[in-house]
Enzyme design. Structure first.
Site, PDB file in Angstrom:
ATOM      1  N   GLY A   9       0.759  -1.245   0.000  1.00 31.17           N
ATOM      2  CA  GLY A   9       0.000   0.000   0.000  1.00 31.17           C
ATOM      3  C   GLY A   9       0.785   1.287   0.000  1.00 31.17           C
ATOM      4  N   GLY A  18       3.326  -3.518  -3.950  1.00 35.02           N
ATOM      5  CA  GLY A  18       3.019  -3.630  -5.374  1.00 35.02           C
ATOM      6  C   GLY A  18       3.392  -2.330  -6.067  1.00 35.02           C
ATOM      7  N   ARG A  19       2.523  -1.352  -5.898  1.00 34.07           N
ATOM      8  CA  ARG A  19       2.715  -0.054  -6.555  1.00 34.07           C
ATOM      9  C   ARG A  19       4.095   0.551  -6.276  1.00 34.07           C
ATOM     10  NH1 ARG A  19      -1.701   3.274  -7.684  1.00 34.07           N
ATOM     11  NH2 ARG A  19      -2.850   2.054  -6.146  1.00 34.07           N
ATOM     12  N   ARG A  28      -6.620   4.104 -14.905  1.00 35.07           N
ATOM     13  CA  ARG A  28      -6.653   4.808 -13.623  1.00 35.07           C
ATOM     14  C   ARG A  28      -7.316   6.186 -13.675  1.00 35.07           C
ATOM     15  NH1 ARG A  28      -2.847   6.208 -10.975  1.00 35.07           N
ATOM     16  NH2 ARG A  28      -3.622   5.621  -8.947  1.00 35.07           N
ATOM     17  N   TYR A  87     -10.454   6.195 -11.177  1.00 35.56           N
ATOM     18  CA  TYR A  87     -10.146   6.858  -9.901  1.00 35.56           C
ATOM     19  C   TYR A  87      -9.989   8.365 -10.052  1.00 35.56           C
ATOM     20  CZ  TYR A  87      -8.228   2.094  -9.076  1.00 35.56           C
ATOM     21  OH  TYR A  87      -7.999   0.747  -8.995  1.00 35.56           O
ATOM     22  N   CYS A 134     -14.607   5.759 -27.314  1.00 31.65           N
ATOM     23  CA  CYS A 134     -15.918   6.412 -27.324  1.00 31.65           C
ATOM     24  C   CYS A 134     -16.537   6.483 -25.937  1.00 31.65           C
ATOM     25  CB  CYS A 134     -16.829   5.684 -28.301  1.00 31.65           C
ATOM     26  SG  CYS A 134     -16.035   5.510 -29.898  1.00 31.65           S
ATOM     27  N   TYR A 171      -0.484  -0.998 -12.056  1.00 33.92           N
ATOM     28  CA  TYR A 171      -1.909  -0.837 -12.382  1.00 33.92           C
ATOM     29  C   TYR A 171      -2.096  -0.109 -13.719  1.00 33.92           C
ATOM     30  CZ  TYR A 171      -1.928  -2.222  -7.531  1.00 33.92           C
ATOM     31  OH  TYR A 171      -1.682  -2.904  -6.366  1.00 33.92           O
TER      32      TYR A 171
HETATM   33  C1  LIG Z   1      -3.262  -4.914  -3.917  1.00 36.78           C
HETATM   34  C2  LIG Z   1      -2.703  -5.588  -2.739  1.00 36.78           C
HETATM   35  C3  LIG Z   1      -1.393  -5.324  -2.329  1.00 36.78           C
HETATM   36  C4  LIG Z   1      -0.500  -4.318  -3.008  1.00 36.78           C
HETATM   37  O1  LIG Z   1      -0.931  -3.019  -2.819  1.00 36.78           O
HETATM   38  P1  LIG Z   1      -0.012  -1.816  -3.367  1.00 36.78           P
HETATM   39  O2  LIG Z   1      -0.784  -0.611  -3.020  1.00 36.78           O
HETATM   40  O3  LIG Z   1       0.123  -1.995  -4.827  1.00 36.78           O
HETATM   41  O4  LIG Z   1       1.283  -1.897  -2.649  1.00 36.78           O
HETATM   42  C5  LIG Z   1      -0.890  -6.028  -1.250  1.00 36.78           C
HETATM   43  N1  LIG Z   1      -1.649  -6.930  -0.593  1.00 36.78           N
HETATM   44  C6  LIG Z   1      -2.931  -7.200  -0.952  1.00 36.78           C
HETATM   45  C7  LIG Z   1      -3.694  -8.199  -0.201  1.00 36.78           C
HETATM   46  C8  LIG Z   1      -3.489  -6.538  -2.026  1.00 36.78           C
HETATM   47  O5  LIG Z   1      -4.748  -6.790  -2.376  1.00 36.78           O
END
Ligand SMILES: *Cc1c(COP(=O)(O)O)cnc(C)c1O
Length: 418
Positions: A244, A281-282, A318, A322, A347, A376
């Protein structure tokens, strides 16, 4: 010194480079739209994570949904990074890329019987279980396979991560996890199921988190629960605090550093003695990628100036879902600025990359780089409007490699029957 958005996509004499490759060369050679990634950026983030958490026993599980390209997963595998998956498809790709099963954790509120069986057979490290009924189903399937499934329970600490509501996952009203107040009962139940081995606890409160305080709150609440469980004889081995961490989308953004994040959570986790799992992730991949696109037309309507590009919401969703901000840079700097909407060919009015944005006065044929698209971006792309997905390129110093070919029209109809 010219002001660059980050150190991997830099201007030299008005021309944008990715590492030591000129973006114009990529655009001309491979055509657009194309995702361009800096390998150095990915490796640097991996090393930052490793270093920041080096003082504590930590398993880093990259969240595959941020970007599941096999070459990117292979970089993770080569650097001893595990994976956080949310589907059987992600498990398949993670294994193909060489991620060992004992470094794979599996979250998600809706795992199917097929996916559960697949993951048990692959002997993954842990299911991050999101409901009581899921525990029963995993127990039953494991029993049928004559195996034991390792599980952790995803608790919902009811913390506001102060991010976009669509990517807030740790509030009581969200569909994710088990309310922290009900967790003790669920753990007691899980520990009685004979085909399960309860090994840990999991929480993930949301994405694009720009402050450390929500993490501290979530981890502190979860530590209290771990202590309570210990008193009741439930001993765990793993504490998975999710992902996150936010990244820079606007030039003025100042996301917390990985080190600040680590320094805040490690002392709290240390008290439990559990092995730490993190799921970035991000923050692992987001700033490493850009979407390179060409201006097809410009168009003026009353007071509005439109820059129409050859990439749209099917490539980068995105902004449409968002209302996300992505910085946009010309790959050749212009003298003059305009205020424009940068829009795609699709479109839908939601098909935009920027609204009322001050930007270099680009014309038909010029190229733009949409920044911070590594996460993403391609993973959320689609074929909407029967548009082939963009090509993906990895830049390594002065070389580049195609890591996903551009889809063709023939590819798009392959699975359809008359
Ligand atoms: C999406 C997700 C992540 C990664 O979140 P990021 O914001 O991309 O770091 C980690 N754990 C779980 C369970 C997720 O669903």
């Amino acid at each position: 010194m010219e002001q660059n958005f980050n150190e991997y996509f830099v201007y030299k004499e008005g021309e944008l480079y990715c590492e030591n490759v000129k973006m114009e060369t990529i655009a001309q050679k491979y055509k657009t739209p194309v995702y361009v990634y800096s390998k150095r950026a990915i490796l640097n983030r991996i090393n930052e994570y490793k270093e920041a958490f080096s003082s504590y026993d930590t398993l880093i599980c990259y969240a595959v949904k941020a970007n599941s390209n096999l070459s990117i997963l292979k970089i993770m595998a080569e650097n001893d990074i595990g994976c956080d998956i949310v589907s059987g498809g992600e498990l398949y790709k993670a294994k193909k890329a060489g991620i060992p099963s004992n470094k794979i954790v599996y979250a998600g509120v809706g795992k199917t019987d097929f996916e559960i069986e697949y993951a048990i057979r692959e002997n993954i490290l842990s299911f991050n279980v999101e409901s009581e009924i899921e525990l029963d189903v995993i127990d039953e399937i494991a029993g049928k396979l004559n195996k034991k499934a390792r599980v952790s329970i995803r608790v919902n600490p009811d913390v506001n991560p102060k991010t976009h509501p669509y990517i807030s996952t740790g509030l009581r009203e969200s569909k994710f996890g088990i309310d922290i107040d009900d967790a003790t009962y669920v753990y007691e139940k899980a520990s009685k199921l004979k085909n399960l081995e309860v090994i840990g606890i999991h929480c993930h409160i949301g994405s694009q988190i720009m402050e450390i305080s929500p993490y501290i709150e979530a981890v502190e609440k979860t530590v209290q629960l771990i202590e309570k469980l210990k008193d009741r004889g439930i001993k765990l081995r793993y504490f998975d605090i999710g992902g996150g961490l936010g990244i820079k989308y606007r030039p003025e953004d100042k996301p917390p550093s990985i080190k600040e994040f680590a320094d805040a959570v490690i002392p709290l986790v240390k008290r439990t003695g559990l092995k730490l799992i993190i799921e970035p992730g991000r923050s692992m991949i987001g700033e490493a990628g850009v979407l390179l696109t060409q201006v097809i037309f410009t168009k003026d309507k009353k007071s509005k100036h439109f820059i129409i590009v050859d990439s749209g919401m099917n490539d980068l969703l995105r902004p449409a879902i968002y209302n996300a901000y992505h910085h946009i840079l010309p790959i050749q700097k212009k003298e003059e600025k305009v205020v424009a909407d940068v829009v795609g060919p699709i479109c839908e009015t939601g098909d935009f990359f920027a609204l009322d944005r001050e930007i270099d006065n680009v014309k038909r044929g010029d190229y733009l780089a949409v920044m911070s698209c590594g996460a993403y971006g391609s993973s959320m792309s689609s074929n909407y409007n029967v548009r082939p997905r963009a090509m993906e390129i990895m830049v390594d110093n002065n070389r580049c490699y195609v890591i996903r070919e551009r889809e063709t029209y023939d590819y798009l109809i392959q699975l359809e029957n008359f």
